[in-house]
Design a protein around this motif. Structure first.
Motif, mmCIF file in Angstrom:
data_model
loop_
_atom_site.group_PDB
_atom_site.id
_atom_site.type_symbol
_atom_site.label_atom_id
_atom_site.label_comp_id
_atom_site.label_asym_id
_atom_site.label_seq_id
_atom_site.Cartn_x
_atom_site.Cartn_y
_atom_site.Cartn_z
ATOM 1 N N LEU A 69 -3.277 2.501 7.643
ATOM 2 C CA LEU A 69 -2.711 1.734 6.530
ATOM 3 C C LEU A 69 -3.391 2.117 5.214
ATOM 4 N N ARG A 70 -4.704 2.246 5.231
ATOM 5 C CA ARG A 70 -5.434 2.581 4.001
ATOM 6 C C ARG A 70 -5.068 3.984 3.508
ATOM 7 N N GLU A 71 -4.938 4.908 4.456
ATOM 8 C CA GLU A 71 -4.582 6.283 4.054
ATOM 9 C C GLU A 71 -3.188 6.326 3.427
ATOM 10 N N ASN A 72 -2.250 5.596 4.003
ATOM 11 C CA ASN A 72 -0.890 5.554 3.434
ATOM 12 C C ASN A 72 -0.886 4.958 2.034
ATOM 13 N N ILE A 73 -1.705 3.919 1.836
ATOM 14 C CA ILE A 73 -1.816 3.322 0.493
ATOM 15 C C ILE A 73 -2.396 4.339 -0.471
ATOM 16 N N LEU A 74 -3.434 5.045 -0.013
ATOM 17 C CA LEU A 74 -4.107 6.036 -0.853
ATOM 18 C C LEU A 74 -3.159 7.171 -1.255
ATOM 19 N N HIS A 75 -2.280 7.581 -0.347
ATOM 20 C CA HIS A 75 -1.366 8.691 -0.616
ATOM 21 C C HIS A 75 -0.036 8.224 -1.203
ATOM 22 N N GLY A 76 0.084 6.956 -1.576
ATOM 23 C CA GLY A 76 1.274 6.445 -2.254
ATOM 24 C C GLY A 76 2.507 6.354 -1.385
ATOM 25 N N VAL A 77 2.312 6.262 -0.059
ATOM 26 C CA VAL A 77 3.448 6.196 0.863
ATOM 27 C C VAL A 77 4.314 4.980 0.572
ATOM 28 N N PHE A 78 3.683 3.878 0.102
ATOM 29 C CA PHE A 78 4.424 2.638 -0.128
ATOM 30 C C PHE A 78 4.889 2.487 -1.580
ATOM 31 N N SER A 79 4.571 3.463 -2.390
ATOM 32 C CA SER A 79 4.963 3.400 -3.813
ATOM 33 C C SER A 79 6.331 4.044 -4.009
ATOM 34 N N VAL A 80 7.295 3.619 -3.244
ATOM 35 C CA VAL A 80 8.661 4.140 -3.294
ATOM 36 C C VAL A 80 9.617 2.966 -3.145
ATOM 37 N N PRO A 81 10.874 3.124 -3.504
ATOM 38 C CA PRO A 81 11.839 2.036 -3.260
ATOM 39 C C PRO A 81 11.850 1.657 -1.780
ATOM 40 N N GLY B 155 9.257 0.331 -0.399
ATOM 41 C CA GLY B 155 7.864 0.499 0.036
ATOM 42 C C GLY B 155 7.229 -0.785 0.539
ATOM 43 N N HIS B 156 7.665 -1.909 -0.063
ATOM 44 C CA HIS B 156 7.061 -3.190 0.356
ATOM 45 C C HIS B 156 7.391 -3.505 1.806
ATOM 46 N N SER B 157 8.650 -3.204 2.180
ATOM 47 C CA SER B 157 9.070 -3.434 3.566
ATOM 48 C C SER B 157 8.298 -2.535 4.527
ATOM 49 N N LEU B 158 8.089 -1.265 4.082
ATOM 50 C CA LEU B 158 7.303 -0.348 4.903
ATOM 51 C C LEU B 158 5.858 -0.833 5.064
ATOM 52 N N TYR B 159 5.324 -1.351 3.962
ATOM 53 C CA TYR B 159 3.947 -1.864 3.965
ATOM 54 C C TYR B 159 3.815 -3.027 4.957
ATOM 55 N N LEU B 160 4.795 -3.968 4.912
ATOM 56 C CA LEU B 160 4.737 -5.126 5.804
ATOM 57 C C LEU B 160 4.816 -4.705 7.268
ATOM 58 N N GLU B 161 5.631 -3.695 7.552
ATOM 59 C CA GLU B 161 5.726 -3.201 8.931
ATOM 60 C C GLU B 161 4.394 -2.596 9.392
ATOM 61 N N ALA B 162 3.768 -1.830 8.485
ATOM 62 C CA ALA B 162 2.484 -1.190 8.826
ATOM 63 C C ALA B 162 1.387 -2.246 9.038
ATOM 64 N N ARG B 163 1.418 -3.252 8.164
ATOM 65 C CA ARG B 163 0.404 -4.308 8.297
ATOM 66 C C ARG B 163 0.623 -5.126 9.577
#
Length: 616
Positions: free
Chosen positions: A413-425, A427-435
């Motif tokens: 999760l931290r690596e994806n945040i660092l690489h901006g994986v969730f900074s896309v349209p 992204g919030h839904s993707l973030y919630l799934e990862a969390r």
């Protein structure tokens, strides 16, 4: 602990008595009850030979073959008891009394008194029959009330009044008559050895000074030693061979003497009891060593050894050691039975309760005379402290374990945040799934322990700012959708916080319930011990009263009414004490105890509540 050879227990150096350190170390290693047989008598009367026979050895204690006294001070030999495998036999051989080379009668008196204080069977050894000369040589017994004090404070003027207290401390008395050549008889009839002793102890009815002098040693023996025994020994061999006694085989000795020695040993082994103190407190080697040092400290300071003070000192040292032993038992058992972190707090509390119960039982077994509950309180406070320490260790282990596992699970999760994986349209839904996946994986981790929820709550708190940033930058969501998601996140956070608060409240309740059970268990064990000790003291008082009543009855039968007044007063006092003991229940003793436990419970409750409030 067995000693291969006798050791000097109390050294007599230029008239000063002191304990031998090595002998005390041997005693301190003996945890079994000790049967202590001490022998005293004039020098050159063959005491050491009898003690070697008890040891089952031909040599050991020094046998002198000249007019010089060989044994100096008090020598000790610790051996396995031949008939009681759970007891240790301790033989005490004393230096000969009346040695002309010493010229110190005070030293003889102390040796005599110490042999009585330390033994459970006291053997007085003399030559020939019991006549007035033999009684005069036993003058040491008349000085016991000057050498020993029963209680730390008393207002009696006559030392003989202390005899009621002495009986509870003093050993059984045995008189061994050596080289007897006359037949034991009185009034034309033959007597057994025991009958002869009783006949020899009869008092005169007169009141003259000579009569008083005649009666005094006999009266002392009767008052101080209600239980008495006598053994008679014929000469072992012709006098020319006596100097070689320890090297002679049994077949070279008089057959009657050999049989008499065997009877003596057999009686000692079967009838001599373990050394006990008032309240049926059994003395082991460690306690005997403490008594030795306590009595010698009093003598060296110019004081009179006080039996009550000696027991108090022994209780203080014994109870301190009992607290330490019990606490160590608790710590060892908890450490063996618990693998940190425990899955739940209750798991640890259950182990604590079982180990605490064992620890209190250990204390009860090894302690005595804790009248003010001083040491009981020390132990309970110590167990509470150690329980708190184990709980803190448990929490620390849980915290460390959960944090390490969560760090591994949330690394993706931290690596994806660092690489901006969730900074896309979207992204919030993707973030919630990862969390969510992190949470699900975390829930499957075994034995996370008591800090599992708190660690995850902290993790969620650490994600709040990042989640808000991802949510606000998500162009796939409208403003109203963002507001709904933010509200949903807050609601979930509040639910998690409430869940954590309920868990902490539950744990506080579990701690309080465990404490109440522990206190209830401690009160129950204490009540059982108090009742048991009270019953032992009562039986002991009744035994002494019975002995006193028999002594009174005997004096009355012999027409010695004038000798009965002191004894009657003693009997009346003891009857009153027994009546008071029966009327006083254990509830009165426990009242103060329960008050202490209530105060302890309130203090711990207050501490736990404050701690819970800080953690909320």
């Amino acid at each position: 602990m067995e000693s291969e050879v006798p050791l000097c227990l109390i050294e007599n150096v230029k008239g000063r008595l002191r304990a031998n350190k090595k002998a005390l170390e041997v005693l301190s290693a003996i945890t079994q009850p000790v049967v202590v047989v001490a022998i005293v008598g004039l020098y050159r009367t063959g005491k050491s030979y009898l003690m070697n026979k008890l040891a089952g050895k031909r040599t050991g204690f020094t046998l002198g073959s000249t007019v010089q006294s060989h044994t100096k001070g008090i020598w000790m030999w610790c051996l396995p008891h031949p008939q009681k495998p759970d007891h240790t036999l301790v033989l005490l051989d004393t230096e000969g009394l009346g040695d002309v080379e010493k010229g110190d009668i005070q030293n003889d008196c102390w040796i005599f008194a110490l042999a009585i204080l330390l033994s459970s069977t006291f053997v007085y050894n003399s030559m020939g029959v019991i006549n007035q000369q033999a009684m005069d040589q036993l003058h040491y017994v008349t000085e016991l009330s000057d050498r020993i004090q029963a209680r730390s404070s008393h207002d009696q003027d006559d030392g003989l009044e202390d005899s009621a207290d002495f009986v509870s401390f003093f050993p059984d008395f045995m008189w061994t008559l050596r080289d007897v050549t006359l037949r034991l008889e009185a009034d034309g009839r033959s007597l057994t050895a025991d009958e002869y002793l009783e006949y020899s102890l009869k008092l005169k009815k007169g009141t003259s000074e000579d009569d008083k002098k005649y009666n005094l040693p006999r009266l002392c023996i009767q008052k101080f030693f209600p239980k008495k025994k006598c053994f008679v020994f014929y000469p072992p061999a012709e006098w020319k061979k006596l100097s070689e006694l320890e090297s002679l085989q049994d077949e070279e000795l008089d057959s009657d003497f050999v049989r008499q020695a065997e009877d003596f040993c057999s009686f000692i082994f079967s009838s001599s009891k373990a050394k006990t103190l008032p309240g049926s407190i059994k003395v082991n080697g460690t306690r005997l060593g403490i008594l030795v040092q306590t009595y010698l400290d009093a003598i060296s300071n110019g004081a009179v050894p006080c039996l009550e003070n000696a027991v108090t000192t022994l209780a203080q040292l014994t109870n301190s050691a009992a607290v330490e032993k019990a606490a160590e038992h608790y710590s060892k058992q908890v450490a063996q039975q618990v693998r940190l972190p425990t899955d739940t707090l209750q798991e640890l509390l259950d182990v604590h309760a079982a180990c605490e119960k064992e620890a209190i039982a250990v204390f009860m077994e090894h302690s005595f005379k804790d009248d003010q509950l001083e040491f009981q309180k020390q132990l309970l406070n110590l167990l509470i402290e150690r329980k708190e320490t184990f709980m803190r260790q448990n929490e620390a282990a849980s915290l460390s374990h959960c944090q390490a596992e969560l760090d591994k699970l949330s690394e993706f999760l931290r690596e994806n945040i660092l690489h901006g994986v969730f900074s896309v349209p979207g992204g919030h839904s993707l973030y919630l799934e990862a969390r969510k996946k992190v949470e699900q994986d975390y829930e499957r981790v075994p034995r996370k322990g008591v800090k599992a929820s708190e660690v995850f709550q902290n993790f969620l708190n650490s994600q709040i700012t990042m989640e808000e940033s991802i949510l606000n930058s998500d162009k796939a969501l409208t403003e109203s959708q963002k507001a709904l998601e933010a509200e949903k996140t807050k609601k979930e956070a509040a639910e998690k916080k409430l869940e954590l608060s309920k868990q902490q409240q539950k744990e506080t309740e579990e701690k309080m319930e465990a404490l109440k059970k522990s206190i209830s268990e401690a009160i129950g064990q204490m009540e059982e011990k108090i009742l048991k000790e009270k019953d032992s003291l009562l039986r002991e008082q009744e035994r002494v009263l019975d002995l006193k009543m028999k002594a009174l009855e005997k004096l009355v039968q012999e027409g010695l009414e004038g000798q009965c007044e002191d004894l009657k007063k003693d009997i009346k006092l003891r009857e009153e004490q027994i009546r008071a003991m029966k009327e006083n229940s254990a509830s009165g003793i426990l009242e103060g105890t329960i008050g202490f436990f209530r105060e302890l419970l309130l203090n711990v409750l207050s501490s736990q509540i404050k701690r819970a409030l800080r953690e909320m």
